[in-house]
Each structure stands twice: as structure tokens, then as C-alpha cells.
Design a protein around this motif. Structure first.
Motif, short mmCIF file in Angstrom:
data_model
loop_
_atom_site.label_atom_id
_atom_site.label_comp_id
_atom_site.label_asym_id
_atom_site.label_seq_id
_atom_site.Cartn_x
_atom_site.Cartn_y
_atom_site.Cartn_z
N THR A 1 37.50 64.96 -16.79
CA THR A 1 39.45 64.85 -16.88
C THR A 1 39.30 64.78 -14.54
OG1 THR A 1 40.16 67.15 -17.02
CG2 THR A 1 39.91 66.25 -18.59
N GLY A 2 38.62 65.38 -13.80
CA GLY A 2 38.90 65.02 -12.61
C GLY A 2 40.00 66.52 -12.97
N SER A 3 40.62 67.52 -13.53
CA SER A 3 41.01 68.57 -13.45
C SER A 3 40.61 69.95 -12.59
CB SER A 3 41.67 68.54 -14.66
OG SER A 3 42.31 67.61 -15.28
N ALA A 4 41.42 70.82 -12.86
CA ALA A 4 41.68 72.02 -11.75
C ALA A 4 41.62 72.88 -12.62
CB ALA A 4 42.52 71.44 -10.67
N VAL A 5 40.85 74.07 -13.01
CA VAL A 5 40.24 74.72 -13.95
C VAL A 5 40.21 76.15 -12.69
CG1 VAL A 5 37.63 74.54 -14.13
CG2 VAL A 5 39.46 75.60 -16.06
N HIS A 6 40.85 77.10 -12.99
CA HIS A 6 40.18 78.34 -13.28
C HIS A 6 40.32 79.52 -13.72
CE1 HIS A 6 40.98 81.83 -9.78
NE2 HIS A 6 41.66 82.23 -10.71
N ILE A 7 38.63 80.14 -13.67
CA ILE A 7 38.19 80.42 -14.81
C ILE A 7 38.92 82.25 -14.33
CG2 ILE A 7 36.16 81.85 -16.41
CD1 ILE A 7 36.83 78.60 -15.90
N ALA A 8 39.18 83.26 -15.46
CA ALA A 8 40.49 84.48 -14.75
C ALA A 8 39.04 85.47 -15.36
CB ALA A 8 40.90 85.10 -16.06
N HIS A 9 38.94 86.30 -14.54
CA HIS A 9 37.98 87.98 -14.99
C HIS A 9 37.38 87.25 -14.93
CE1 HIS A 9 40.33 86.81 -19.34
NE2 HIS A 9 40.70 87.23 -18.88
N VAL A 10 36.87 86.77 -14.71
CA VAL A 10 35.39 86.77 -14.67
C VAL A 10 34.31 88.42 -14.24
CG1 VAL A 10 32.82 85.67 -13.51
CG2 VAL A 10 34.97 84.67 -13.62
N SER A 11 33.27 88.12 -15.56
CA SER A 11 32.31 89.60 -15.91
C SER A 11 31.43 89.15 -16.06
CB SER A 11 33.67 90.23 -17.54
OG SER A 11 32.64 89.47 -18.77
N THR A 12 30.66 88.45 -16.57
CA THR A 12 28.83 88.14 -16.96
C THR A 12 28.39 87.59 -15.58
OG1 THR A 12 29.61 85.85 -17.66
CG2 THR A 12 30.13 87.64 -19.42
N ALA A 13 27.52 88.03 -15.36
CA ALA A 13 26.17 86.87 -14.77
C ALA A 13 25.86 85.22 -15.22
CB ALA A 13 24.66 88.04 -14.59
N GLY A 14 26.19 85.28 -16.91
CA GLY A 14 26.19 83.88 -16.79
C GLY A 14 27.29 82.56 -16.51
N ALA A 15 28.27 83.54 -16.49
CA ALA A 15 29.77 83.08 -15.96
C ALA A 15 29.58 82.29 -14.68
CB ALA A 15 30.98 83.33 -16.34
N VAL A 16 29.15 83.43 -13.80
CA VAL A 16 29.35 83.30 -12.22
C VAL A 16 28.20 82.29 -11.85
CG1 VAL A 16 28.04 84.54 -10.13
CG2 VAL A 16 29.34 85.79 -12.02
N GLU A 17 27.26 82.11 -12.55
CA GLU A 17 26.05 81.14 -12.07
C GLU A 17 26.75 79.88 -12.96
OE1 GLU A 17 22.77 79.30 -10.73
OE2 GLU A 17 23.35 81.32 -11.14
N LEU A 18 27.06 79.93 -13.89
CA LEU A 18 27.79 78.16 -14.59
C LEU A 18 28.22 77.74 -13.57
CD1 LEU A 18 28.29 79.22 -17.98
CD2 LEU A 18 27.04 77.88 -17.26
N ILE A 19 29.25 79.19 -12.74
CA ILE A 19 30.17 78.38 -11.43
C ILE A 19 29.28 78.22 -10.26
CG2 ILE A 19 32.48 79.19 -10.24
CD1 ILE A 19 33.54 81.02 -12.80
N ARG A 20 29.45 78.68 -10.24
CA ARG A 20 28.36 78.19 -8.64
C ARG A 20 27.63 77.22 -9.10
NH1 ARG A 20 25.16 82.57 -8.45
NH2 ARG A 20 25.40 83.96 -7.13
N GLN A 21 26.80 76.82 -10.27
CA GLN A 21 26.28 74.99 -10.06
C GLN A 21 27.53 74.20 -10.32
OE1 GLN A 21 23.74 75.60 -13.96
NE2 GLN A 21 22.86 76.83 -13.29
N ALA A 22 28.71 74.55 -10.86
CA ALA A 22 29.52 73.53 -11.16
C ALA A 22 30.10 73.70 -9.74
CB ALA A 22 30.72 74.37 -12.07
N ARG A 23 30.87 74.45 -8.70
CA ARG A 23 31.29 74.18 -7.04
C ARG A 23 30.32 73.23 -6.87
NH1 ARG A 23 35.38 77.09 -6.02
NH2 ARG A 23 34.50 77.29 -3.73
N ALA A 24 28.66 73.52 -6.60
CA ALA A 24 27.69 72.74 -6.01
C ALA A 24 27.72 71.44 -6.87
CB ALA A 24 26.24 73.17 -6.36
N ARG A 25 28.04 71.64 -7.64
CA ARG A 25 28.40 69.59 -8.00
C ARG A 25 29.93 69.21 -7.31
NH1 ARG A 25 26.82 71.39 -13.02
NH2 ARG A 25 29.37 71.22 -14.41
N GLY A 26 30.83 69.94 -7.21
CA GLY A 26 31.85 69.46 -6.46
C GLY A 26 33.20 69.51 -7.97
#
Length: 432
Positions: free
Chosen positions: A227-252
Motif C-alpha cells: 500500500t505504500g503506507s507507514a507501519v510501526h511494529i510494537a514491542h519487537v521481541s524476536t530475532a526473526g522479527a528483527v531480521e524481517l524489519i532489517r530486510q524490509a528497511r533495506a528494500r525501502g
């Protein structure tokens, strides 16, 4: 009220400032900033000597639960904002899971009215994504945005319907507001009460697998990208979630994530002994996850620090572990815990940590503050980086006493909180 703050180590990441300087405050604004100038200290009501102290923008918490209306036995706006001020926070964002739910214009207006009447720090309402947090029908997002909601979240519950989350992201984009996501796959959580792994097996408690968080983080990132929207992930707690966010930010992808103090300071091994103060949602995870969160903060994948302050009554938390509610009362211990885990462990610089608690949350939700620029609101926190204090309930301001950190000796405490040019906390005590 005119104040003169002198000889403090001013750390203002927004302006790349880290030096000894003075600040003059008048009429709720910062009116002068620089090296000591004697004439600037004239005609002020109070001079605050901050030699040896850190002078930083007022801390901003993007994630807390003030419980009012409906949960006044746990917390009120009055007690919650006093706890915030004692913790060095000049602004808090209140989640919508009250009773009734903050899912309409009247709910937002009520919160703002009560905050003006009884609060001592700034309170920003976060409106619900869906009516009643039921996950079936979008709430009145545009109306809430118009009257003061800074973001939308069904925090405490996951919006399981992907079609509705996609619509919510599109509406929030039109309202120029942020969607804050509580990420858990309910089909995997069931009645879990702690992280699924070694300790849940040893303790005989129903576990919540890490993948329950990862699946919804991946979904919400994909929907934001679509959608091209902004999203914020609350209370990140897992290594998997960190990596997903890392890859997504690298894609813009326009995605950010926040970390809470308890997920940095504790692991699931803390549940041994069945202390219900360690029961939090998402649960305390493994050492691998804890280190992944720190690496995410170190490399800039995770940019915001929040508290997820979730107070409960003593009676509620006295139940058996499986039946006690989730949540930690976190506003009053957040800064020294972050200091312990991030500064003493050399994960971040002081300036980077300050930015994650000030300018980054301010920019993410278009809030005033977060900087000590001349002309900015005079929201300021003074920290004594060498003060050591044992965490105890003496002087505790939150009605929720549910903290697993009682007895811990922590270093670096807020000693003065200034909101809109007014001193609301001084020497670790609220100014009444």
C-alpha cells in the motif's frame, strides 16, 4: 516561568550537539542556547546548576497504557503521568484498549480533556484501528485524527483479518497517521503464557512460539509495502522479527520497530520462580533474541525505545502465573534499564540512545518536541549519569507496582523533568 539551566552536558541529537552549554527557558519555550552568557541568567525565576549532569530533550514514550477510562484501579491519567514525569518522560502516547475503547472522536476528546485536567506531562491519544478492538469493522479513523489521535493501534490484540489491515493502512495513509501493530498469530498463541522453549517445558507452562510474532510482522510489512503506507511494529521481541524489519528497511519499506526495556534486560529464564511480574506480552524471549534486539539497535534496524507501561493491581498479579494478567509497570525504571543494557554494554552511544527516546518517536508521529532548538517547546529531562539507586516502591508513583526489577541496583536516573517550561519533577520527587 523563566528558568536558566547552566553548565549541563547538553545532548541534542536532532542538532548534533553534545557539549557543555546553557539553556534559557521563558514562556514555555527555549529562548537561548549556547555557552554561558551572564546576562542571559538575569530576570529568571530559578537557576538550575547541571554541572556533571546530562541535559536532554524530554523523553517521549510512544507506547503506554494509562487505563483510564475503565481501569482506574490499575492506573489513572493523573497517576500515570506522575509516573512518567518521575521516569523523565515529558510526553506519553496512550493506547486505546480502555473501557470503553478509544475508538471514536468522543473517546479521543475525553482523553485530552482528562489529561488537561489531571495530567502533568503531555498525553497523546492513540485511537483504535477497529471498533471495540473486535477486529471486524474499522473505527472512525478520520474523525479521531481530526480531533487529536496521533496514530492507530489495536494493541493488546492482533488484527487477524489481512483485508481489514490493508484497508486500515490505506485509511491511515490518507489521514497522515501511523499504524502501530501488535504482532501475534492468535492461532499459534492460544492460551500461552510465556515463551515456548526450554523454560516453558521445565516450568510446565503453556508456551508462545517466536514464530507467532514473526508471521504477523512479515504480513504487516508486506501489506505496508503493497500500500505504500507507514507501519510501526510494537514491542519487537524476536530475532526473526528483527531480521524481517532489517530486510524490509533495506528494500525501502516505511517500517520502524520499537524495543522495550524488559526484553533487553530479561530472558525467559526470569520466569523461574513463577514471579507474575515477569509475565508480559509478547513474552520474555531467549538470550539469542535479546542479543538480536541489541544488534538491531546497534545497526539502526530498530530506531525507537518505548516502555509498554502496563500497570495492574497487586491483587491481579497475585494470581497463579497462568491466570495473572500480562504487563510490567515500566515508566519509572525505563531510562536506567536502557542505560544498563545499551550504554554500559556499549551497544549505542548516549546520543543514539537519546535520539531513540526523543527525536525518532517525535518525527515518526509528527509530534512537537524531541529537540532543544531555540524556539522549541521547553520539554527537558535532566539525568544524573552517576546516581545509583535501588529499585523500590518507596516514592513509586504508578498505581501498578508490578515490576520484576525490585531490588535491582541501577545507575543513571532522571533527577529533573520540565514540561512546557514548568518543573514537574525535581530530585526524584514530583513537584506538587
Amino acid at each position: 516561568m523563566a528558568l536558566y539551566i547552566k553548565k549541563g552536558r547538553v545532548i541534542d541529537p536532532a542538532n548534533e550537539i553534545d557539549e557543555i552549554r546553557d539553556l534559557k527557558i521563558d514562556n514555555g519555550k527555549i529562548v537561548a542556547s549556547g555557552l554561558a552568557v551572564a546576562e542571559e541568567a538575569t530576570e529568571v525565576d530559578e537557576v538550575i546548576d547541571c554541572e556533571g549532569m546530562l541535559v536532554i530533550p524530554g523523553l517521549i514514550d510512544l507506547h503506554c497504557h494509562l487505563r483510564e477510562p475503565g481501569g482506574e484501579a490499575k492506573e489513572t491519567i493523573a497517576s500515570g503521568t506522575r509516573a512518567a514525569a518521575r521516569g523523565g518522560f515529558t510526553a506519553v502516547s496512550a493506547m486505546a484498549n480502555t473501557a470503553p475503547v478509544c475508538d471514536s472522536q468522543s473517546g479521543v476528546e475525553f482523553l485530552l480533556k482528562r489529561a488537561a485536567e489531571t495530567g502533568i506531562v503531555r498525553v497523546y491519544p492513540i485511537g483504535a484501528i477497529t471498533k471495540g478492538l473486535k477486529g471486524q469493522e474499522l473505527a472512525e479513523m478520520a474523525d479521531m485524527a481530526t480531533c487529536g489521535a496521533i496514530a492507530f493501534s489495536d494493541d493488546g490484540k492482533t488484527l487477524s483479518r489481512s483485508d481489514l489491515m490493508r484497508q486500515a493502512l490505506q485509511y491511515a495513509q490518507m489521514c497522515q497517521r501511523l499504524i502501530i501493530c501488535h504482532c501475534e498469530d492468535d492461532d499459534l498463541v492460544h492460551d500461552g503464557v510465556m515463551h515456548e522453549g526450554y523454560w516453558s517445558t521445565i516450568l510446565g507452562l503453556k508456551g508462545i512460539p517466536a514464530v507467532a510474532e514473526d508471521i504477523i510482522v512479515a504480513r504487516d510489512i508486506q501489506l505496508a509495502e503493497d500500500t505504500g503506507s507507514a507501519v510501526h511494529i510494537a514491542h519487537v521481541s524476536t530475532a526473526g522479527a528483527v531480521e524481517l524489519i532489517r530486510q524490509a528497511r533495506a528494500r525501502g519499506v516505511n517500517v520502524t520497530g520499537e524495543v522495550c526495556p524488559h526484553h533487553l534486560a530479561l530472558t525467559d529464564s526470569a520466569v523461574e520462580g513463577y514471579n507474575s511480574s515477569t509475565k508480559v506480552n509478547p513474552p520474555l524471549r531467549t538470550e539469542k533474541d535479546r542479543q538480536a534486539l541489541k544488534e538491531g539497535l546497534r545497526d539502526g534496524t530498530l530506531t525507537i525505545l518505548a516502555t509498554d507501561h502496563a500497570p495492574h493491581t497487586t491483587e491481579e498479579k497475585a494470581r497463579e502465573y497462568a491466570y495473572a494478567p500480562f504487563g510490567i509497570s515500566g515508566l519509572e525504571t525505563a531510562w536506567p534499564l536502557y542505560w544498563r543494557e545499551l550504554i554500559e554494554e556499549k551497544v549505542m552511544t548516549i546520543s543514539e540512545m537519546v535520539a531513540s527516546l526523543t527525536i525518532h518517536p517525535a518525527k515518526r508521529c509528527n509530534l512537537p518536541g524531541g529537540t532543544l532548538s531555540v524556539g522549541a517547546p521547553a520539554d527537558i529531562t535532566v539525568i544524573d549519569p552517576n546516581m545509583e539507586e535501588n529499585v523500590s516502591l518507596e516514592g513509586w508513583e504508578s498505581q501498578g507496582k508490578n515490576t520484576p526489577f525490585l531490588g535491582w541496583t541501577l545507575r543513571s536516573w532522571p533527577i529533573c523533568t520540565i514540561v512546557n517550561g514548568q518543573i514537574v519533577m525535581k530530585d526524584r520527587k514530583i513537584v506538587d
